[in-house]
Scaffold this motif. Structure first.
Motif, PDB file in Angstrom:
ATOM      1  N   ASN A   1       0.807  -1.229   0.000  1.00 35.54           N
ATOM      2  CA  ASN A   1       0.000   0.000   0.000  1.00 35.54           C
ATOM      3  C   ASN A   1       0.839   1.278   0.000  1.00 35.54           C
ATOM      4  O   ASN A   1       0.338   2.355   0.340  1.00 35.54           O
TER       5      ASN A   1
ATOM      6  N   ASP B   1      -0.531   4.208  -2.282  1.00 34.68           N
ATOM      7  CA  ASP B   1      -1.673   4.932  -1.710  1.00 34.68           C
ATOM      8  C   ASP B   1      -1.226   5.825  -0.551  1.00 34.68           C
ATOM      9  O   ASP B   1      -1.724   6.950  -0.393  1.00 34.68           O
TER      10      ASP B   1
ATOM     11  N   LYS C   1       0.433   8.977  -1.925  1.00 25.60           N
ATOM     12  CA  LYS C   1      -0.576   9.943  -2.395  1.00 25.60           C
ATOM     13  C   LYS C   1      -1.140  10.737  -1.220  1.00 25.60           C
ATOM     14  O   LYS C   1      -1.303  11.964  -1.288  1.00 25.60           O
TER      15      LYS C   1
ATOM     16  N   ASN D   1       4.614   8.902  -7.461  1.00 22.99           N
ATOM     17  CA  ASN D   1       3.543   9.557  -6.718  1.00 22.99           C
ATOM     18  C   ASN D   1       3.951  10.906  -6.131  1.00 22.99           C
ATOM     19  O   ASN D   1       3.311  11.408  -5.215  1.00 22.99           O
TER      20      ASN D   1
END
Length: 393
Positions: free
Chosen positions: A156, A159, A162, A208
């Motif tokens: 993860n 994510d 971000k 990211n």
């Protein structure tokens, strides 16, 4: 005649196809070497800003457990409020931004606010300090009986990056530890596993919008191994890391490196700053491409004064190095600061003052201009045990 013309035509057509097939791989290689992320230029600018001459990084990314142990060492309870107060003392120190360009935070701290209601990320930015975030989730012991480790946290990660960027983070940190000084260490498995983890982390961060700090720490531990042995393994570890960064398409102009200085084992005689500088610079010249904008050395195992004097010697040894030779210090900036504060409001200003003095000394050392005296003279070697289960640097 017609058959000859047809054959010539076929050969010509085949030649065109052959020529085109030769061109295509070159175009593909250029594409592979170009970062597809829309953040590419921003990442390069961010890395260059953090690595600017005369500034370094405040590593304040200790986990709640590690921060708690340090707070308890000066009689302060490990509560969220006390952890917040400690970080606020660091981030609001008047003038800190003159010497510090980035601060690595723990996840809890990234989302915290100061007493005046401002987010810590905004407090830092107001000083010209870019907020960063520790994204690894700690060390895990590899199978076997040598105590070697790998680093967790890839699950993860995209994510989380971000979300961290949305909160204001502009760079990240991932610590990998390679153990030396013991028979059979480091193993090929440990070296490759940690190099892979660093490369994959860096790739995800850049995709990211976060500049990755790549930290391959050839750890300083007990043993009487020589400075040359540390250099031998450091060069090999860094070379593997750089190879995998390239294989994963990581743009080197958009990363920062946080390595160890080359030091002898804790049971060996202490090397002089000049010897540390000579061997460390040689190791970096052999293994780190000039495209990397900044080498931010960690202070693990060194006293506050030793960390500064060694950094000064590095810049004397290589005044025209292709990268900034600077610092990303945790204990070397925080240890005396914490002892001075000891959780007492009346000591707040004095603690901030010693922090800024230490940052100034290391800022001067990162340009080869530190003359002394040191704000915290003396001090001996510090044994930092390998930490597992999410402890920070």
């Amino acid at each position: 005649m017609q058959a000859q013309m047809q054959l010539r035509s076929q050969r010509t057509a085949a030649g065109v196809r052959t020529t085109r097939s030769r061109v295509q791989p070159k175009v593909m290689c250029r594409a592979f070497n170009s970062m597809e992320s829309p953040y590419a230029e921003e990442l390069k600018k961010t890395a260059a800003y953090i690595a600017q001459k005369g500034k370094g990084i405040l590593a304040s990314d200790e986990s709640n457990a590690t921060t708690g142990k340090r707070l308890q060492s000066v009689g302060v309870d490990n509560t969220e409020e006390n952890r917040r107060d400690w970080r606020e003392l660091l981030y609001t120190a008047p003038g800190l931004g003159q010497y510090i360009s980035g601060a690595i935070m723990f996840e809890e701290t990234l989302y915290q606010k100061g007493r005046d209601g401002r987010q810590f990320v905004d407090v830092l930015l107001a000083q010209g300090i870019y907020p960063g975030i520790k994204v690894d989730t700690g060390l895990q012991v590899l199978p076997g009986d040598k105590g070697e480790t790998t680093t967790q946290g890839l699950d993860n990660l995209a994510d989380r990056c971000k979300a961290y960027r949305k909160q204001g983070a502009r760079f990240a940190k991932w610590r990998a530890v390679v153990k030396i000084g013991e028979a059979g260490c480091p193993s090929t498995t440990a070296v490759l596993e940690n190099a892979h983890g660093l490369a994959r982390y860096a790739q995800i961060c850049q995709e990211n919008g976060l500049v990755p700090i790549v930290e391959p720490e050839v750890t300083l531990g007990p043993g009487d191994y020589s400075i040359e042995e540390t250099a031998f393994w450091s060069e090999r570890v860094y070379s593997h890391v750089m190879r995998l960064l390239n294989e994963y398409g990581v743009v080197l102009e958009g990363i920062l490196l946080k390595p160890n200085m080359c030091l002898p084992g804790l049971d060996a005689p202490v090397a002089s700053p000049q010897e540390v500088a000579r061997v460390t610079v040689r190791t970096m010249m052999r293994s780190i491409p000039p495209a990397v904008p900044g080498i931010h050395f960690l202070s693990g195992g060194m006293s506050e004064e030793e960390a500064t004097l060694n950094l000064q010697a590095l810049n004397e040894e290589a005044p025209n190095a292709p990268w900034a030779l600077t610092f990303s210090y945790g204990r070397a900036l925080q240890s005396t600061t914490l002892k001075t504060w000891a959780g007492k409001e009346s000591n707040w200003a004095a603690a901030q003052d010693i922090l800024v003095q230490l940052a100034k000394a290391n800022s001067e050392a990162s340009t080869g201009k530190f003359k002394g005296p040191h704000p915290v003279p003396g001090g001996g070697r510090i044994l930092q045990a390998l930490r597992t289960g999410g402890a920070g640097k």
